[in-house]
Design an enzyme around this catalytic site. Structure first.
Site, PDB file in Angstrom:
ATOM      1  N   SER A 102      46.247  34.714  26.547  1.00  0.00           N
ATOM      2  CA  SER A 102      47.069  34.311  27.664  1.00  0.00           C
ATOM      3  C   SER A 102      46.621  34.804  28.990  1.00  0.00           C
ATOM      4  O   SER A 102      46.585  36.165  29.269  1.00  0.00           O
ATOM      5  CB  SER A 102      48.589  34.575  27.521  1.00  0.00           C
ATOM      6  OG  SER A 102      49.169  34.295  28.780  1.00  0.00           O
ATOM      7  N   ASP A 157      46.380  23.304  27.603  1.00  0.00           N
ATOM      8  CA  ASP A 157      47.068  22.383  28.474  1.00  0.00           C
ATOM      9  C   ASP A 157      46.906  21.052  28.305  1.00  0.00           C
ATOM     10  O   ASP A 157      47.769  19.967  28.770  1.00  0.00           O
ATOM     11  CB  ASP A 157      47.128  22.899  30.182  1.00  0.00           C
ATOM     12  CG  ASP A 157      48.061  23.986  30.322  1.00  0.00           C
ATOM     13  OD1 ASP A 157      48.703  24.535  29.569  1.00  0.00           O
ATOM     14  OD2 ASP A 157      47.488  24.638  31.562  1.00  0.00           O
ATOM     15  N   ARG A 203      46.840  31.386  42.301  1.00  0.00           N
ATOM     16  CA  ARG A 203      46.242  32.718  42.687  1.00  0.00           C
ATOM     17  C   ARG A 203      45.695  32.981  44.064  1.00  0.00           C
ATOM     18  O   ARG A 203      45.634  34.148  44.830  1.00  0.00           O
ATOM     19  CB  ARG A 203      44.940  33.048  41.731  1.00  0.00           C
ATOM     20  CG  ARG A 203      45.513  33.233  40.251  1.00  0.00           C
ATOM     21  CD  ARG A 203      44.379  32.991  39.220  1.00  0.00           C
ATOM     22  NE  ARG A 203      44.913  33.332  37.943  1.00  0.00           N
ATOM     23  CZ  ARG A 203      45.295  32.679  37.079  1.00  0.00           C
ATOM     24  NH1 ARG A 203      46.044  31.554  37.478  1.00  0.00           N
ATOM     25  NH2 ARG A 203      45.716  33.034  35.952  1.00  0.00           N
ATOM     26  N   GLY A 241      55.621  29.252  34.964  1.00  0.00           N
ATOM     27  CA  GLY A 241      55.175  30.489  34.033  1.00  0.00           C
ATOM     28  C   GLY A 241      54.308  31.162  34.681  1.00  0.00           C
ATOM     29  O   GLY A 241      54.233  32.591  34.649  1.00  0.00           O
ATOM     30  N   ARG A 296      55.700  22.002  22.742  1.00  0.00           N
ATOM     31  CA  ARG A 296      54.619  20.818  22.710  1.00  0.00           C
ATOM     32  C   ARG A 296      54.262  20.375  21.438  1.00  0.00           C
ATOM     33  O   ARG A 296      53.993  19.244  21.312  1.00  0.00           O
ATOM     34  CB  ARG A 296      53.663  21.032  23.702  1.00  0.00           C
ATOM     35  CG  ARG A 296      53.951  20.953  25.135  1.00  0.00           C
ATOM     36  CD  ARG A 296      52.645  21.199  26.095  1.00  0.00           C
ATOM     37  NE  ARG A 296      53.290  21.387  27.390  1.00  0.00           N
ATOM     38  CZ  ARG A 296      52.490  21.719  28.354  1.00  0.00           C
ATOM     39  NH1 ARG A 296      51.578  22.323  28.380  1.00  0.00           N
ATOM     40  NH2 ARG A 296      53.202  21.825  29.650  1.00  0.00           N
ATOM     41  N   LYS A 305      45.754  24.100  39.530  1.00  0.00           N
ATOM     42  CA  LYS A 305      47.154  24.906  39.680  1.00  0.00           C
ATOM     43  C   LYS A 305      46.834  26.256  39.635  1.00  0.00           C
ATOM     44  O   LYS A 305      47.400  27.060  40.377  1.00  0.00           O
ATOM     45  CB  LYS A 305      48.122  24.197  38.629  1.00  0.00           C
ATOM     46  CG  LYS A 305      49.559  25.028  38.925  1.00  0.00           C
ATOM     47  CD  LYS A 305      50.282  23.687  38.084  1.00  0.00           C
ATOM     48  CE  LYS A 305      50.305  23.786  36.723  1.00  0.00           C
ATOM     49  NZ  LYS A 305      51.045  25.213  35.988  1.00  0.00           N
ATOM     50  N   LYS A 333      55.284  26.653  25.663  1.00  0.00           N
ATOM     51  CA  LYS A 333      54.992  26.072  27.028  1.00  0.00           C
ATOM     52  C   LYS A 333      56.312  25.382  28.056  1.00  0.00           C
ATOM     53  O   LYS A 333      57.262  25.646  27.334  1.00  0.00           O
ATOM     54  CB  LYS A 333      53.955  25.054  27.014  1.00  0.00           C
ATOM     55  CG  LYS A 333      52.516  25.475  26.407  1.00  0.00           C
ATOM     56  CD  LYS A 333      52.063  26.438  27.371  1.00  0.00           C
ATOM     57  CE  LYS A 333      50.627  27.199  26.877  1.00  0.00           C
ATOM     58  NZ  LYS A 333      50.266  28.342  27.928  1.00  0.00           N
ATOM     59  N   ARG A 385      61.729  30.662  28.179  1.00  0.00           N
ATOM     60  CA  ARG A 385      60.390  31.196  27.790  1.00  0.00           C
ATOM     61  C   ARG A 385      60.346  32.619  27.647  1.00  0.00           C
ATOM     62  O   ARG A 385      60.816  33.529  28.205  1.00  0.00           O
ATOM     63  CB  ARG A 385      59.366  30.736  28.711  1.00  0.00           C
ATOM     64  CG  ARG A 385      59.477  29.067  28.724  1.00  0.00           C
ATOM     65  CD  ARG A 385      58.306  28.371  29.715  1.00  0.00           C
ATOM     66  NE  ARG A 385      56.860  28.707  29.333  1.00  0.00           N
ATOM     67  CZ  ARG A 385      55.951  28.309  30.053  1.00  0.00           C
ATOM     68  NH1 ARG A 385      56.121  27.743  31.321  1.00  0.00           N
ATOM     69  NH2 ARG A 385      54.747  28.596  29.652  1.00  0.00           N
TER      70      ARG A 385
END
Ligand code: S3P
Length: 448
Positions: A174, A322, A34, A101, A353, A29, A349, A129
């Site tokens: 991040s 993740d 990208r 996101g 979570r 993903k 997220k 978020r």
């Protein structure tokens, strides 16, 4: 057996025999996003094979089409006809990042470099978020960004242009924040350096460099030079390790399993899941190692294993952030305690979570305690049922990784004495289409 009772409810009964066979999971993903973004701002055509057609990546395509980028989507490949660094057009309507996101944060960096105004929004989850983490550095680079509701969340109004380079400490590991700043840095005057507290996934660095950008990592920092000429590339997207993780976990947990997961990206900034599996005693063998576009790829042979608890913390967290929901499920079946800490990012997220994993694990009878930055699993000495879960009603909270993690938990669940039917029901199970539209079918395919 996996059944769809109605559009959004999935019923899963425990596996009666092991998982067997081979699977190729959809494309990564992060890399798919990208490829579209960098292809759009490059000169010439970018050809992408094994692109992930999940809803998140389709949101990225839709946003760039609105900015005048021609993107052809055929069954074999995606072709992006790049418009060059300064060729995007002002969209006529609001850009909608859906649930994504990655779309939001990376595109904000690109939009900050454009000489026009855009408004960017998303779905209910995305609009909760935090965006201050990108508003701050982009404002520091001279972009004019306002949160329309004044709450540092979407929708954002971005007026770009005239950026200056920055040296910025993100304070959080991040890749979305890092990539956002680096992409804005392409449009700035002077170099831009981003430093993070621990290394997050480096797909932006690898791919931008292959497109011709001058981008140099050094320890926990990375510096990009502005105004490159980017050139369209051929990209073969590796299988997503985050999607492979569910099949690996299912094969480890269901006795009598042996599966081969083909062509999985095992970039060291992403392979924390494999490291943790091995620490837990998993039998996983890497085969046919290759490198594609700077990204290491391997086939993974997985056999059912008895797992033991472990500690997951520190700089390992960004390499498996993740995968924590599925690791938590594995930990519930493992012998002994698992401690997950330094993972407060889980709260921001697609769902919180820490809450959604622990709530659903508790519903299945696990011994789990949420903490401020993670969770403790099987920590109570003398817990009446150490290891093992029972069938239950699960709420995905429309978070794709929660739905997939608990689908795997359901395969290994025991029936709950006196409760019929002997099945786990996942409400909101459809949300897997965010990252893996064919997930249930592929899982069922290995159970036949
Ligand atoms: C991503 C980075 C991670 C990850 C997300 C994809 C990316 O988010 O959780 O699924 O493609 O850069 P953060 O950067 O917010 O940790």
């Amino acid at each position: 057996m996996i059944q769809y009772s109605d559009k959004n409810t999935v019923t899963i009964t425990p596996a009666v025999s092991g998982l067997r066979g081979e699977i190729t999971v959809p494309g990564d993903k992060s890399i798919s996003h990208r490829a579209v973004m960098f292809g759009a701002i490059a000169e010439g055509t970018t050809e992408v094979t094994h692109f992930l057609r999940g809803e998140d990546c389709l949101s990225t395509i839709a946003c760039f089409r609105k900015m005048g980028v021609e993107i052809e989507d055929t069954p074999e490949r995606i072709l992006i006809h790049g418009r060059g660094l300064h060729g995007l057009c002002c969209p006529q309507t609001t850009l909608d990042a859906g649930n994504s996101g990655t779309t939001t944060r990376l595109i904000s960096g690109i939009l900050s470099g454009q000489p026009f105004e855009t408004v960017l929004t998303g779905d209910d989850s995305l609009r909760t978020r935090p965006m201050q983490r990108i508003i701050r550095p982009l404002t520091g680079m001279n972009a004019d960004i306002t949160s329309v509701n004044g709450d540092s969340r979407l929708p954002l109004r971005i007026r770009g242009g005239h950026l200056r380079g920055i040296s910025y400490d993100t304070g959080v590991a991040s890749a979305q924040v890092k990539s956002c700043i680096l992409l804005a840095g392409l449009y700035a005057e002077g170099a831009t350096t981003v430093t993070e507290p621990a290394l997050s996934r480096n797909h932006t660095e690898l791919m931008l460099s292959s497109f011709g950008a001058d981008i140099r990592p050094e320890g926990l920092s990375v510096t990009v030079q502005p105004q490159p000429r980017l050139h369209g590339q051929k990209i073969s997207v590796p299988g997503d390790i985050s999607s492979a993780a569910y099949f690996i976990a299912a094969a480890l947990l269901v006795p009598g399993s042996e599966i081969l997961v083909r062509g999985v990206g095992i970039n060291p900034t992403r392979d924390g899941f494999l490291k943790v599996c091995r620490k837990m005693g998993a039998d996983i063998t890497e085969q046919n190692l290759t490198v594609s576009g700077g990204e290491p790829v391997a086939d993974l042979l997985v056999r059912s294993s008895s797992l033991r608890g472990t500690v997951i913390e520190g700089s390992l967290i960004p390499a498996l952030i993740d995968e924590i929901p599925i690791i938590a499920v594995m930990a519930a079946f493992a012998e002994g305690e698992t401690i997950i800490r330094d993972a407060a990012e889980l709260k921001v997220k697609e769902s919180d979570r820490i809450r959604t994993v622990t709530e659903n694990l508790l519903a299945m009878g696990a011994d789990v305690i949420p903490t401020d930055d993670g969770m403790l699993i099987n920590s109570a000495a003398g817990h009446p049922r150490p290891g093992g879960l029972h069938s239950a009603q699960i709420d995905s909270h429309l978070d794709h990784r929660i739905a997939m993690s608990f689908a795997v938990a359901a395969l290994s669940a025991e029936s709950r004495t006196g409760v019929s039917p002997d099945a786990t029901i996942i409400r909101g199970g459809d949300c897997v289409s965010i990252s893996y539209p064919g997930f249930y079918k592929d899982l069922e395919g290995l159970l036949l």
